[in-house]
Design an enzyme around this catalytic site. Structure first.
Site, PDB file in Angstrom:
ATOM      1  CG  ASN A 257       1.830   1.424  -0.205  1.00 48.93           C
ATOM      2  OD1 ASN A 257       1.651   0.293   0.221  1.00 48.93           O
ATOM      3  ND2 ASN A 257       3.001   1.847  -0.678  1.00 48.93           N
TER       4      ASN A 257
ATOM      5  CG  HIS B  34       2.860  -2.988  -3.500  1.00 49.56           C
ATOM      6  ND1 HIS B  34       2.022  -2.914  -2.412  1.00 49.56           N
ATOM      7  CD2 HIS B  34       3.811  -2.017  -3.322  1.00 49.56           C
ATOM      8  CE1 HIS B  34       2.446  -1.953  -1.605  1.00 49.56           C
ATOM      9  NE2 HIS B  34       3.523  -1.396  -2.140  1.00 49.56           N
TER      10      HIS B  34
ATOM     11  CB  CYS C  93       5.507  -3.199  -0.238  1.00 51.59           C
ATOM     12  SG  CYS C  93       5.475  -1.675   0.700  1.00 51.59           S
TER      13      CYS C  93
HETATM   14  O1  UT7 Z   1       5.485   0.500  -1.256  1.00 51.48           O
HETATM   15  C1  UT7 Z   1       6.429   1.362  -1.800  1.00 51.48           C
HETATM   16  C2  UT7 Z   1       6.159   2.721  -1.260  1.00 51.48           C
HETATM   17  N1  UT7 Z   1       6.625   3.867  -1.961  1.00 51.48           N
HETATM   18  C3  UT7 Z   1       6.298   4.224  -3.208  1.00 51.48           C
HETATM   19  O2  UT7 Z   1       5.691   3.539  -3.965  1.00 51.48           O
HETATM   20  C4  UT7 Z   1       6.742   5.599  -3.596  1.00 51.48           C
HETATM   21  C5  UT7 Z   1       6.980   5.765  -5.060  1.00 51.48           C
HETATM   22  N2  UT7 Z   1       7.103   7.171  -5.377  1.00 51.48           N
HETATM   23  C6  UT7 Z   1       6.032   7.952  -5.613  1.00 51.48           C
HETATM   24  O3  UT7 Z   1       4.901   7.479  -5.610  1.00 51.48           O
HETATM   25  C7  UT7 Z   1       6.263   9.408  -5.940  1.00 51.48           C
HETATM   26  O4  UT7 Z   1       7.649   9.670  -5.827  1.00 51.48           O
HETATM   27  C8  UT7 Z   1       5.483  10.416  -5.041  1.00 51.48           C
HETATM   28  C9  UT7 Z   1       4.017  10.341  -5.381  1.00 51.48           C
HETATM   29  C10 UT7 Z   1       5.680  10.066  -3.561  1.00 51.48           C
HETATM   30  C11 UT7 Z   1       5.994  11.824  -5.307  1.00 51.48           C
HETATM   31  O5  UT7 Z   1       5.929  12.092  -6.703  1.00 51.48           O
HETATM   32  P1  UT7 Z   1       7.190  12.789  -7.419  1.00 51.48           P
HETATM   33  O6  UT7 Z   1       6.867  12.910  -8.837  1.00 51.48           O
HETATM   34  O7  UT7 Z   1       8.399  11.986  -7.071  1.00 51.48           O
HETATM   35  O8  UT7 Z   1       7.165  14.209  -6.737  1.00 51.48           O
HETATM   36  P2  UT7 Z   1       8.351  15.079  -6.194  1.00 51.48           P
HETATM   37  O9  UT7 Z   1       8.665  14.713  -4.796  1.00 51.48           O
HETATM   38  O10 UT7 Z   1       9.474  15.129  -7.177  1.00 51.48           O
HETATM   39  O11 UT7 Z   1       7.666  16.470  -6.222  1.00 51.48           O
HETATM   40  C12 UT7 Z   1       7.167  17.115  -7.425  1.00 51.48           C
HETATM   41  C13 UT7 Z   1       6.564  18.446  -7.046  1.00 51.48           C
HETATM   42  C14 UT7 Z   1       7.497  19.312  -6.218  1.00 51.48           C
HETATM   43  O12 UT7 Z   1       7.187  20.659  -6.506  1.00 51.48           O
HETATM   44  P3  UT7 Z   1       8.108  21.517  -7.508  1.00 51.48           P
HETATM   45  O13 UT7 Z   1       9.482  21.499  -6.923  1.00 51.48           O
HETATM   46  O14 UT7 Z   1       8.022  20.800  -8.821  1.00 51.48           O
HETATM   47  O15 UT7 Z   1       7.455  22.858  -7.506  1.00 51.48           O
HETATM   48  C15 UT7 Z   1       7.099  18.995  -4.812  1.00 51.48           C
HETATM   49  O16 UT7 Z   1       7.428  20.035  -3.915  1.00 51.48           O
HETATM   50  O17 UT7 Z   1       5.405  18.243  -6.233  1.00 51.48           O
HETATM   51  C16 UT7 Z   1       5.605  18.836  -4.938  1.00 51.48           C
HETATM   52  N3  UT7 Z   1       5.049  17.912  -3.957  1.00 51.48           N
HETATM   53  C17 UT7 Z   1       3.792  17.984  -3.512  1.00 51.48           C
HETATM   54  N4  UT7 Z   1       2.786  18.838  -3.754  1.00 51.48           N
HETATM   55  C18 UT7 Z   1       1.617  18.633  -3.126  1.00 51.48           C
HETATM   56  C19 UT7 Z   1       5.664  16.848  -3.390  1.00 51.48           C
HETATM   57  N5  UT7 Z   1       4.811  16.224  -2.563  1.00 51.48           N
HETATM   58  C20 UT7 Z   1       3.646  16.913  -2.615  1.00 51.48           C
HETATM   59  C21 UT7 Z   1       2.397  16.739  -1.984  1.00 51.48           C
HETATM   60  N6  UT7 Z   1       1.413  17.621  -2.260  1.00 51.48           N
HETATM   61  N7  UT7 Z   1       2.145  15.723  -1.123  1.00 51.48           N
END
Ligand code: UT7
Length: 367
Positions: free
Chosen positions: A283, A253, A113
């Site tokens: 993205n 980005h 990216c």
């Molecule tokens: O160009 C670079 C590309 N990558 C990035 O920029 C990624 C950067 N990271 C992020 O944007 C974030 O990490 C995400 C948006 C991908 C995820 O956010 P997070 O705060 O890291 O979420 P998490 O994976 O820790 O999940 C939090 C909660 C969990 O539930 P519990 O355990 O708190 O009940 C997950 O199971 O959200 C749940 N969850 C979702 N729920 C609905 C995780 N993904 C999803 C989803 N839809 N897609």
């Protein structure tokens, strides 16, 4: 020493829209969660036949048209992509052929990216040293081809698209003023496409274990991104000899709205100074900055003389920033429009292939 001005720009996104509601039918997710956690509402997905090269060539023609530069006047094409058409030949060479840039060298650059920042810097430095006069820099992605639509961790994020810039030499001060590039390979596992290269060549095992899809530790990438964005922006500002207060616009980005908000807090700058369009495209990896720049020009936020920083981060890990004094086209309108060259480019490619075939048939050797 000549300056490297950005004199042309263009973007192309596929027509097909994938909304958050569409995704909620594919994985366990919902529109509210995606919008709250990322800011994304929808993204574009390439149709069959649309590839990183076709999108890239289209954006390139638009950029050439804005600059009033003919494809034959381009000295160098750099295509930044993490979703190339093949491992080789380079997607840049396919674009070179598609646009008929018969006098250009062409290569791909992979810094994920952050790639567009790296590519822009390489092209600008080639102009600054006097080695070339005109460059075409393209950021093009079809990451949907490498996205696992059963993995809600990644499939909600990525979209397809392409953006291109023309860079030209001029004695007038301005253009690309300062740049920084950084990397930390120890974080390579946080965001990767593990198979298909020499370490894990395609096999039944790689196929069945999903190693040809994007793998991501979202939390680690998030932490890294929020740490480096503000710092890289300030470094680029310092390298350009500006003061932070002079900075008028930041084009980051487009990965996650919360990451951009963290950068704004780190820089103590209002969100109004940031260009954000990830709600509509998701993205698009290396294409996200040029796409956001094109929209900033179209909406009048980026004008001749505007002092802006483009800042990116991504897999590698890589990150970087570029300070730009926006220029606009530097040569007067010309009678021949670059987009008129499109049919000639197609014909040229066809004739070259035909000649090669005929020469092989009649003389047993290739041109
Ligand atoms: O160009 C670079 C590309 N990558 C990035 O920029 C990624 C950067 N990271 C992020 O944007 C974030 O990490 C995400 C948006 C991908 C995820 O956010 P997070 O705060 O890291 O979420 P998490 O994976 O820790 O999940 C939090 C909660 C969990 O539930 P519990 O355990 O708190 O009940 C997950 O199971 O959200 C749940 N969850 C979702 N729920 C609905 C995780 N993904 C999803 C989803 N839809 N897609």
């Amino acid at each position: 020493m000549p300056y490297a001005h950005i004199t042309g720009w263009g973007m192309t996104v596929p027509r097909k829209i994938l909304t958050n509601d569409d995704l909620s039918k594919m994985v366990e997710t919902n529109d509210a969660w995606i919008r709250e956690m990322t800011g994304i509402r929808e993204r574009r997905i390439a149709a069959e036949g649309e590839t990183s090269a076709t999108l890239g060539a289209d954006a390139a023609f638009k950029a050439l048209s804005v600059a009033g530069v003919l494809p034959t006047e381009v000295d160098l094409i750099i295509c930044s992509t993490s979703s190339p058409e093949h491992i080789f030949p380079a997607t840049a060479c396919l674009i070179q052929d598609a646009i008929g840039a018969s006098n250009a060298g062409a290569f791909d650059l992979l810094a994920a990216c952050s790639g567009f920042i790296y590519a822009l810097n390489m092209a600008a430095q080639s102009i600054r040293t006097g080695s070339i006069k005109t460059a075409l820099v393209i950021g093009s992605e079809t990451l949907s081809r490498f996205t696992n639509y059963k993995d809600r961790n990644t499939c909600i994020l990525f979209g397809d698209g392409s953006g291109a810039f023309v860079l030209q030499a001029s004695e007038k001060p301005g253009g690309v003023m300062g740049s920084v590039m950084h990397s930390d390979g120890s974080g390579g596992d946080f965001l990767s496409l593990p198979a298909g290269g020499s370490r894990h060549p395609a096999s039944e095992v790689t196929l069945h274990t999903g190693m040809h899809f994007i793998h991501m530790d979202g939390k680690e990438v998030f932490r890294f991104a929020t740490r480096v964005m503000a710092q890289a922006t300030l470094e680029a500002v310092e390298k350009s000899g500006w003061k932070a207060e002079e900075l008028e616009l930041i084009v980051p980005h487009q990965a996650n709205r919360r990451i951009i908000e963290a950068a704004a807090r780190g820089l103590k700058m209002p969100m109004e100074k940031f260009v954000v369009n990830l709600d509509r495209y998701g993205n698009t990896s290396t294409a996200s900055i040029p796409i956001a720049v094109v929209e900033a020009v179209q909406t009048g936020r980026l004008k001749s003389g505007t002092k802006a920083v483009f800042v990116g981060f991504g897999a590698g890990l890589t990150w970087g920033a570029l300070a730009v004094e926006w220029s606009g086209p530097i040569q007067p309108e010309r009678a021949i429009r670059p987009e008129w060259y499109r049919p000639f480019a197609r014909l040229r490619s066809f004739v070259r292939r035909l000649l090669r075939l005929l020469e092989g048939l009649f003389f047993g050797r290739e041109l």
